[in-house]
Design a protein around this motif. Structure first.
Motif, PDB file in Angstrom:
ATOM      1  N   LYS A  33       0.820  -1.204   0.000  1.00 18.78           N
ATOM      2  CA  LYS A  33       0.000   0.000   0.000  1.00 18.78           C
ATOM      3  C   LYS A  33       0.861   1.264   0.000  1.00 18.78           C
ATOM      4  O   LYS A  33       0.577   2.250   0.698  1.00 18.78           O
ATOM      5  CB  LYS A  33      -0.940  -0.008   1.202  1.00 18.78           C
ATOM      6  CG  LYS A  33      -1.971  -1.123   1.151  1.00 18.78           C
ATOM      7  CD  LYS A  33      -2.914  -1.061   2.337  1.00 18.78           C
ATOM      8  CE  LYS A  33      -3.957  -2.181   2.240  1.00 18.78           C
ATOM      9  NZ  LYS A  33      -4.914  -2.152   3.389  1.00 18.78           N
ATOM     10  N   GLY A  34       1.928   1.218  -0.776  1.00 18.78           N
ATOM     11  CA  GLY A  34       2.794   2.381  -0.934  1.00 18.78           C
ATOM     12  C   GLY A  34       3.839   2.540   0.149  1.00 18.78           C
ATOM     13  O   GLY A  34       4.676   3.454   0.069  1.00 18.78           O
ATOM     14  N   ARG A  35       3.840   1.666   1.164  1.00 12.43           N
ATOM     15  CA  ARG A  35       4.819   1.782   2.262  1.00 12.43           C
ATOM     16  C   ARG A  35       5.944   0.778   2.058  1.00 12.43           C
ATOM     17  O   ARG A  35       5.712  -0.427   1.938  1.00 12.43           O
ATOM     18  CB  ARG A  35       4.143   1.533   3.613  1.00 12.43           C
ATOM     19  CG  ARG A  35       5.081   1.718   4.811  1.00 12.43           C
ATOM     20  CD  ARG A  35       4.301   1.609   6.105  1.00 12.43           C
ATOM     21  NE  ARG A  35       3.767   0.270   6.307  1.00 12.43           N
ATOM     22  CZ  ARG A  35       4.456  -0.719   6.891  1.00 12.43           C
ATOM     23  NH1 ARG A  35       5.696  -0.511   7.314  1.00 12.43           N
ATOM     24  NH2 ARG A  35       3.886  -1.897   7.052  1.00 12.43           N
ATOM     25  N   LEU A  36       7.183   1.292   2.023  1.00 12.67           N
ATOM     26  CA  LEU A  36       8.356   0.445   1.803  1.00 12.67           C
ATOM     27  C   LEU A  36       8.551  -0.497   2.981  1.00 12.67           C
ATOM     28  O   LEU A  36       8.525  -0.086   4.139  1.00 12.67           O
ATOM     29  CB  LEU A  36       9.599   1.324   1.615  1.00 12.67           C
ATOM     30  CG  LEU A  36      10.872   0.618   1.129  1.00 12.67           C
ATOM     31  CD1 LEU A  36      10.661   0.020  -0.262  1.00 12.67           C
ATOM     32  CD2 LEU A  36      12.041   1.594   1.117  1.00 12.67           C
ATOM     33  N   LEU A  37       8.767  -1.768   2.684  1.00 11.50           N
ATOM     34  CA  LEU A  37       8.887  -2.791   3.720  1.00 11.50           C
ATOM     35  C   LEU A  37      10.333  -3.220   3.986  1.00 11.50           C
ATOM     36  O   LEU A  37      10.585  -3.928   4.973  1.00 11.50           O
ATOM     37  CB  LEU A  37       8.076  -4.034   3.326  1.00 11.50           C
ATOM     38  CG  LEU A  37       6.580  -3.824   3.103  1.00 11.50           C
ATOM     39  CD1 LEU A  37       5.950  -5.120   2.599  1.00 11.50           C
ATOM     40  CD2 LEU A  37       5.897  -3.358   4.391  1.00 11.50           C
ATOM     41  N   VAL A  38      11.267  -2.828   3.139  1.00  7.83           N
ATOM     42  CA  VAL A  38      12.651  -3.277   3.255  1.00  7.83           C
ATOM     43  C   VAL A  38      13.584  -2.075   3.240  1.00  7.83           C
ATOM     44  O   VAL A  38      13.189  -0.960   2.890  1.00  7.83           O
ATOM     45  CB  VAL A  38      13.012  -4.245   2.097  1.00  7.83           C
ATOM     46  CG1 VAL A  38      12.132  -5.481   2.145  1.00  7.83           C
ATOM     47  CG2 VAL A  38      12.885  -3.537   0.757  1.00  7.83           C
ATOM     48  N   SER A  39      14.839  -2.325   3.618  1.00  4.59           N
ATOM     49  CA  SER A  39      15.827  -1.248   3.657  1.00  4.59           C
ATOM     50  C   SER A  39      16.477  -1.041   2.293  1.00  4.59           C
ATOM     51  O   SER A  39      16.416  -1.914   1.419  1.00  4.59           O
ATOM     52  CB  SER A  39      16.904  -1.575   4.692  1.00  4.59           C
ATOM     53  OG  SER A  39      17.658  -2.719   4.261  1.00  4.59           O
ATOM     54  N   GLU A  40      17.105   0.117   2.123  1.00  2.00           N
ATOM     55  CA  GLU A  40      17.843   0.377   0.885  1.00  2.00           C
ATOM     56  C   GLU A  40      19.001  -0.606   0.731  1.00  2.00           C
ATOM     57  O   GLU A  40      19.349  -0.999  -0.392  1.00  2.00           O
ATOM     58  CB  GLU A  40      18.376   1.813   0.882  1.00  2.00           C
ATOM     59  CG  GLU A  40      17.310   2.868   0.677  1.00  2.00           C
ATOM     60  CD  GLU A  40      17.905   4.227   0.379  1.00  2.00           C
ATOM     61  OE1 GLU A  40      19.017   4.282  -0.207  1.00  2.00           O
ATOM     62  OE2 GLU A  40      17.283   5.237   0.739  1.00  2.00           O
ATOM     63  N   GLU A  41      19.586  -1.014   1.842  1.00  3.87           N
ATOM     64  CA  GLU A  41      20.677  -1.990   1.794  1.00  3.87           C
ATOM     65  C   GLU A  41      20.180  -3.312   1.207  1.00  3.87           C
ATOM     66  O   GLU A  41      20.872  -3.945   0.402  1.00  3.87           O
ATOM     67  CB  GLU A  41      21.230  -2.220   3.199  1.00  3.87           C
ATOM     68  CG  GLU A  41      22.403  -3.196   3.240  1.00  3.87           C
ATOM     69  CD  GLU A  41      22.920  -3.421   4.643  1.00  3.87           C
ATOM     70  OE1 GLU A  41      23.949  -4.108   4.788  1.00  3.87           O
ATOM     71  OE2 GLU A  41      22.291  -2.915   5.606  1.00  3.87           O
ATOM     72  N   TYR A  42      18.964  -3.701   1.609  1.00  7.38           N
ATOM     73  CA  TYR A  42      18.409  -4.945   1.081  1.00  7.38           C
ATOM     74  C   TYR A  42      18.086  -4.810  -0.403  1.00  7.38           C
ATOM     75  O   TYR A  42      18.292  -5.743  -1.183  1.00  7.38           O
ATOM     76  CB  TYR A  42      17.147  -5.323   1.863  1.00  7.38           C
ATOM     77  CG  TYR A  42      16.575  -6.661   1.454  1.00  7.38           C
ATOM     78  CD1 TYR A  42      17.276  -7.841   1.693  1.00  7.38           C
ATOM     79  CD2 TYR A  42      15.339  -6.749   0.816  1.00  7.38           C
ATOM     80  CE1 TYR A  42      16.762  -9.067   1.315  1.00  7.38           C
ATOM     81  CE2 TYR A  42      14.815  -7.968   0.442  1.00  7.38           C
ATOM     82  CZ  TYR A  42      15.527  -9.130   0.681  1.00  7.38           C
ATOM     83  OH  TYR A  42      15.022 -10.349   0.306  1.00  7.38           O
ATOM     84  N   ILE A  43      17.582  -3.655  -0.803  1.00  8.31           N
ATOM     85  CA  ILE A  43      17.302  -3.425  -2.224  1.00  8.31           C
ATOM     86  C   ILE A  43      18.588  -3.491  -3.035  1.00  8.31           C
ATOM     87  O   ILE A  43      18.615  -4.059  -4.138  1.00  8.31           O
ATOM     88  CB  ILE A  43      16.598  -2.057  -2.414  1.00  8.31           C
ATOM     89  CG1 ILE A  43      15.193  -2.117  -1.814  1.00  8.31           C
ATOM     90  CG2 ILE A  43      16.541  -1.679  -3.896  1.00  8.31           C
ATOM     91  CD1 ILE A  43      14.455  -0.797  -1.841  1.00  8.31           C
ATOM     92  N   GLU A  44      19.663  -2.937  -2.506  1.00  6.45           N
ATOM     93  CA  GLU A  44      20.950  -3.015  -3.205  1.00  6.45           C
ATOM     94  C   GLU A  44      21.392  -4.472  -3.359  1.00  6.45           C
ATOM     95  O   GLU A  44      21.917  -4.872  -4.406  1.00  6.45           O
ATOM     96  CB  GLU A  44      22.011  -2.222  -2.441  1.00  6.45           C
ATOM     97  CG  GLU A  44      23.357  -2.184  -3.149  1.00  6.45           C
ATOM     98  CD  GLU A  44      24.343  -1.264  -2.464  1.00  6.45           C
ATOM     99  OE1 GLU A  44      25.438  -1.042  -3.031  1.00  6.45           O
ATOM    100  OE2 GLU A  44      24.031  -0.758  -1.352  1.00  6.45           O
ATOM    101  N   PHE A  45      21.169  -5.282  -2.321  1.00  9.58           N
ATOM    102  CA  PHE A  45      21.505  -6.705  -2.393  1.00  9.58           C
ATOM    103  C   PHE A  45      20.661  -7.397  -3.467  1.00  9.58           C
ATOM    104  O   PHE A  45      21.168  -8.199  -4.260  1.00  9.58           O
ATOM    105  CB  PHE A  45      21.258  -7.356  -1.028  1.00  9.58           C
ATOM    106  CG  PHE A  45      21.334  -8.856  -1.049  1.00  9.58           C
ATOM    107  CD1 PHE A  45      22.551  -9.516  -1.188  1.00  9.58           C
ATOM    108  CD2 PHE A  45      20.178  -9.630  -0.939  1.00  9.58           C
ATOM    109  CE1 PHE A  45      22.624 -10.899  -1.213  1.00  9.58           C
ATOM    110  CE2 PHE A  45      20.239 -11.017  -0.958  1.00  9.58           C
ATOM    111  CZ  PHE A  45      21.463 -11.661  -1.101  1.00  9.58           C
ATOM    112  N   LEU A  46      19.357  -7.094  -3.517  1.00  9.69           N
ATOM    113  CA  LEU A  46      18.482  -7.693  -4.529  1.00  9.69           C
ATOM    114  C   LEU A  46      18.944  -7.336  -5.937  1.00  9.69           C
ATOM    115  O   LEU A  46      18.923  -8.179  -6.844  1.00  9.69           O
ATOM    116  CB  LEU A  46      17.040  -7.215  -4.330  1.00  9.69           C
ATOM    117  CG  LEU A  46      16.272  -7.763  -3.134  1.00  9.69           C
ATOM    118  CD1 LEU A  46      14.875  -7.142  -3.088  1.00  9.69           C
ATOM    119  CD2 LEU A  46      16.167  -9.281  -3.206  1.00  9.69           C
TER     120      LEU A  46
END
Length: 249
Positions: free
Chosen positions: A152-165
């Motif tokens: 619902k538009g709210r980010l559930l993970v950290s930027e560090e995790y997104i970088e890992f993905l």
């Protein structure tokens, strides 16, 4: 043969139904290679992509999702973060590997493609036979990736995790590209070999028919009088098994 030629002509005359209205760059070479042969007709393809999609919570379906980012090349974390700024629903980050569907005139043509695909790393490939005997060979892989990022538009993970993905997805993309290259090279060799084999076809019918005549020969009066005489080689169990195996193939 004529029916397949008509089906191929009709399909290739259709407008491209994909969102981009054109073939992906890496899939285009394979499509040209296959469509140049009368035995094959490409039906759909995607050369692999990284996708960030905003859904309505009902899953990542083409009819109810909005693509925030799509690339057929390695991506950067910044691209994903920029895409997330436009999110309003449930966002999913995906890597989808190469996929190719090919209509084949005969089963042996589909088997040739399947063998090359599996040897190239596309081990989820398969053959289906539809209505009217339509034979489709699908080149598929299993190294997918799908991870929810927001709700619902709210980010559930950290930027560090997104970088890992992103790093994981880029590694998968690089492997995907290597598999496509192996598949194209292997397919070129296999098609050349198939053409060479076809030129020898007149010499083969006698051999192909012989498996259906491995019946027990009538024994002559002399053979009947000699119960110790062994069966001819073609009457033994091994010949029967060979017949069964060839019919199954």
């Amino acid at each position: 043969m004529a029916a397949f030629a008509r089906r191929k002509a009709q399909r290739l005359a259709r407008p491209d139904a994909s969102r981009k209205r054109s073939l992906d760059a890496r899939a285009a070479g394979l499509a040209r290679l296959l469509n140049a042969r009368e035995r094959f007709c490409t039906a759909s393809s995607c050369d692999g992509r990284v996708l960030v999609a905003d859904t309505d919570g009902g899953g990542i379906q083409k009819k109810n999702c909005r693509w925030l980012l799509v690339t057929h090349d390695p991506c950067a974390k910044g691209d994903v973060m920029t895409a997330l700024e436009k999110a309003t629903g449930d966002v999913v980050f995906k890597f989808e590997p190469f996929v190719l569907h090919v209509l084949c005139r005969e089963m042996q043509d589909a088997q040739l493609l399947h063998s090359v695909a599996v040897d190239s790393g596309f081990r989820n490939s398969g053959i289906t036979v539809g209505r009217g005997g339509k034979i489709t060979m699908a080149v598929r892989s299993t190294h997918c990736l799908e991870v929810p990022l927001s709700h619902k538009g709210r980010l559930l993970v950290s930027e560090e995790y997104i970088e890992f993905l992103v790093q994981v997805a880029n590694q998968k993309m690089e492997e995907n590209i290597r598999r496509i290259e192996r598949f194209q090279k292997g397919l070129e060799l296999a098609l050349e070999a198939a053409v060479s084999t076809d030129t020898l076809a007149p010499e083969r019918p006698e051999k192909s028919r012989s498996v259906y005549v491995h019946r027990r020969k009538r024994r002559t009066p002399r053979e009947q009088a000699d119960p110790s005489r062994e069966l001819e080689p073609q009457d033994d169990t091994e010949s029967s098994l060979d017949l069964f195996a060839e019919i199954m193939i």
